[in-house]
Design an enzyme around this catalytic site. Structure first.
Site, PDB file in Angstrom:
ATOM      1  N   GLU A  84       0.820  -1.210   0.000  1.00  0.00           N
ATOM      2  CA  GLU A  84       0.000   0.000   0.000  1.00  0.00           C
ATOM      3  C   GLU A  84       0.857   1.265   0.000  1.00  0.00           C
ATOM      4  O   GLU A  84       0.367   2.351   0.315  1.00  0.00           O
ATOM      5  CB  GLU A  84      -0.920   0.012   1.231  1.00  0.00           C
ATOM      6  CG  GLU A  84      -1.904  -1.120   1.309  1.00  0.00           C
ATOM      7  CD  GLU A  84      -3.069  -0.990   0.343  1.00  0.00           C
ATOM      8  OE1 GLU A  84      -2.947  -0.203  -0.630  1.00  0.00           O
ATOM      9  OE2 GLU A  84      -4.080  -1.659   0.554  1.00  0.00           O
ATOM     10  N   HIS A 103      -3.064   2.764   8.221  1.00  0.00           N
ATOM     11  CA  HIS A 103      -4.108   1.987   7.541  1.00  0.00           C
ATOM     12  C   HIS A 103      -4.316   0.700   8.322  1.00  0.00           C
ATOM     13  O   HIS A 103      -3.353  -0.030   8.599  1.00  0.00           O
ATOM     14  CB  HIS A 103      -3.706   1.671   6.109  1.00  0.00           C
ATOM     15  CG  HIS A 103      -4.584   0.656   5.445  1.00  0.00           C
ATOM     16  ND1 HIS A 103      -5.960   0.749   5.447  1.00  0.00           N
ATOM     17  CD2 HIS A 103      -4.282  -0.488   4.776  1.00  0.00           C
ATOM     18  CE1 HIS A 103      -6.469  -0.284   4.807  1.00  0.00           C
ATOM     19  NE2 HIS A 103      -5.477  -1.050   4.399  1.00  0.00           N
ATOM     20  N   HIS A 105      -7.193  -2.755   9.334  1.00  0.00           N
ATOM     21  CA  HIS A 105      -8.367  -3.577   9.027  1.00  0.00           C
ATOM     22  C   HIS A 105      -9.101  -3.862  10.336  1.00  0.00           C
ATOM     23  O   HIS A 105      -9.435  -5.001  10.637  1.00  0.00           O
ATOM     24  CB  HIS A 105      -7.946  -4.888   8.365  1.00  0.00           C
ATOM     25  CG  HIS A 105      -7.295  -4.723   7.039  1.00  0.00           C
ATOM     26  ND1 HIS A 105      -6.877  -5.798   6.277  1.00  0.00           N
ATOM     27  CD2 HIS A 105      -6.972  -3.629   6.301  1.00  0.00           C
ATOM     28  CE1 HIS A 105      -6.326  -5.371   5.152  1.00  0.00           C
ATOM     29  NE2 HIS A 105      -6.368  -4.054   5.148  1.00  0.00           N
ATOM     30  N   TYR A 124     -20.929  13.731  18.735  1.00  0.00           N
ATOM     31  CA  TYR A 124     -20.106  14.900  18.401  1.00  0.00           C
ATOM     32  C   TYR A 124     -18.641  14.555  18.151  1.00  0.00           C
ATOM     33  O   TYR A 124     -17.930  15.294  17.455  1.00  0.00           O
ATOM     34  CB  TYR A 124     -20.220  15.960  19.501  1.00  0.00           C
ATOM     35  CG  TYR A 124     -19.415  15.699  20.751  1.00  0.00           C
ATOM     36  CD1 TYR A 124     -18.085  16.118  20.841  1.00  0.00           C
ATOM     37  CD2 TYR A 124     -19.976  15.050  21.849  1.00  0.00           C
ATOM     38  CE1 TYR A 124     -17.337  15.890  21.987  1.00  0.00           C
ATOM     39  CE2 TYR A 124     -19.240  14.821  22.979  1.00  0.00           C
ATOM     40  CZ  TYR A 124     -17.918  15.241  23.048  1.00  0.00           C
ATOM     41  OH  TYR A 124     -17.180  15.010  24.187  1.00  0.00           O
ATOM     42  N   HIS A 166     -12.652  -3.046   2.768  1.00  0.00           N
ATOM     43  CA  HIS A 166     -11.213  -3.041   3.000  1.00  0.00           C
ATOM     44  C   HIS A 166     -10.859  -2.688   4.442  1.00  0.00           C
ATOM     45  O   HIS A 166     -10.393  -3.541   5.184  1.00  0.00           O
ATOM     46  CB  HIS A 166     -10.568  -2.050   2.021  1.00  0.00           C
ATOM     47  CG  HIS A 166      -9.083  -2.135   1.935  1.00  0.00           C
ATOM     48  ND1 HIS A 166      -8.369  -1.709   0.827  1.00  0.00           N
ATOM     49  CD2 HIS A 166      -8.146  -2.564   2.817  1.00  0.00           C
ATOM     50  CE1 HIS A 166      -7.079  -1.907   1.023  1.00  0.00           C
ATOM     51  NE2 HIS A 166      -6.920  -2.408   2.234  1.00  0.00           N
ATOM     52  N   TYR A 219      -9.293  22.976  21.069  1.00  0.00           N
ATOM     53  CA  TYR A 219      -9.493  22.010  22.154  1.00  0.00           C
ATOM     54  C   TYR A 219      -8.282  21.090  22.256  1.00  0.00           C
ATOM     55  O   TYR A 219      -7.990  20.330  21.322  1.00  0.00           O
ATOM     56  CB  TYR A 219     -10.743  21.176  21.908  1.00  0.00           C
ATOM     57  CG  TYR A 219     -10.932  20.041  22.899  1.00  0.00           C
ATOM     58  CD1 TYR A 219     -11.309  20.294  24.206  1.00  0.00           C
ATOM     59  CD2 TYR A 219     -10.699  18.723  22.510  1.00  0.00           C
ATOM     60  CE1 TYR A 219     -11.469  19.271  25.108  1.00  0.00           C
ATOM     61  CE2 TYR A 219     -10.853  17.678  23.414  1.00  0.00           C
ATOM     62  CZ  TYR A 219     -11.248  17.971  24.711  1.00  0.00           C
ATOM     63  OH  TYR A 219     -11.396  16.937  25.608  1.00  0.00           O
TER      64      TYR A 219
END
Length: 225
Positions: A84, A103, A105, A124, A166, A219
């Protein structure tokens, strides 16, 4: 997510990349050899970024096995980068303020991704991903330009997105920040999945979410793009 990515020496970043990769397994966001992580190198380093190697379980990785890559797609050494790498490269190119890409899974994010569902403003904390929703990018084969293109669209003004059939993608100013985004998005996907077992949630309005996004600008360490 304003401000330049944290600059650090390569050895420290290699150790941080290894630590983060193992944290993803420890926290249940990845299993086996799934998922991948990258971190941007200092601006004066021609290698551009480090990425986890292809097909190596985290416990078998070392700091030395992290692959140095250039934005041209070339990599140093004999260890192959994650399949990837193009996705990571393209996300880093399109998000100049991002210092790291994760990334995974993870179970609940992947569940929602397999349903091709965006995660709406049911809570929120959706604002952690940078907007009033977490988008799901259309499906494309892993390691392809199409996947990068879909992810880039879904990540417009966002810190995270789902990848259909994915998994999930998250970015941050640095590795700890990206990890915190990935953890929070997985938690939100789990909460949304549980709500759907009962019914449909009452969603926050655009105005309510804008108030949250405005508040998040100042914040703690969270900053919207």
């Amino acid at each position: 997510m304003n401000g330049a990515p944290l600059a650090d020496n390569e050895n420290t970043l290699r150790e941080s990349l290894l630590f983060t990769t193992r944290q993803l397994t420890d926290k249940g966001l990845n299993r086996g050899t799934t998922g991948n992580v990258s971190v941007r190198l200092p601006a004066d380093d021609e290698a551009a970024f480090l990425i986890t190697p292809s097909g190596v379980p985290p416990l078998e990785m070392s700091a030395a096995s992290m692959v140095r890559m250039r934005f041209s797609g070339e990599h140093d050494g004999s260890v192959r980068p994650s399949t990837e790498w193009q996705l990571h490269r393209d996300i880093l190119l399109h998000h100049a303020d991002a210092g790291a890409v994760i990334h995974v899974h993870s179970p609940f994010a992947t569940t929602m991704a397999c349903l091709h569902r965006d995660i709406p403003a049911f809570h929120y904390m959706i604002a952690v991903a940078g907007g009033d929703s977490i988008r799901c990018a259309p499906y494309a084969l892993f390691g392809t330009q199409a996947l990068s293109d879909f992810a880039i669209d879904a990540m417009t003004a966002r810190h995270a997105c789902l990848l259909a059939n994915h998994g999930m993608l998250a970015i941050g100013r640095n590795l700890p920040h990206a990890l915190s985004v990935a953890i929070e998005v997985e938690a939100l996907c789990e909460q949304y999945w549980r709500i759907l077992q009962i019914g449909e949630p009452h969603l926050l309005s655009d105005e309510q979410m804008q108030e949250v996004l405005n508040r998040f600008k100042n914040y703690g360490q969270w900053q919207s793009p």
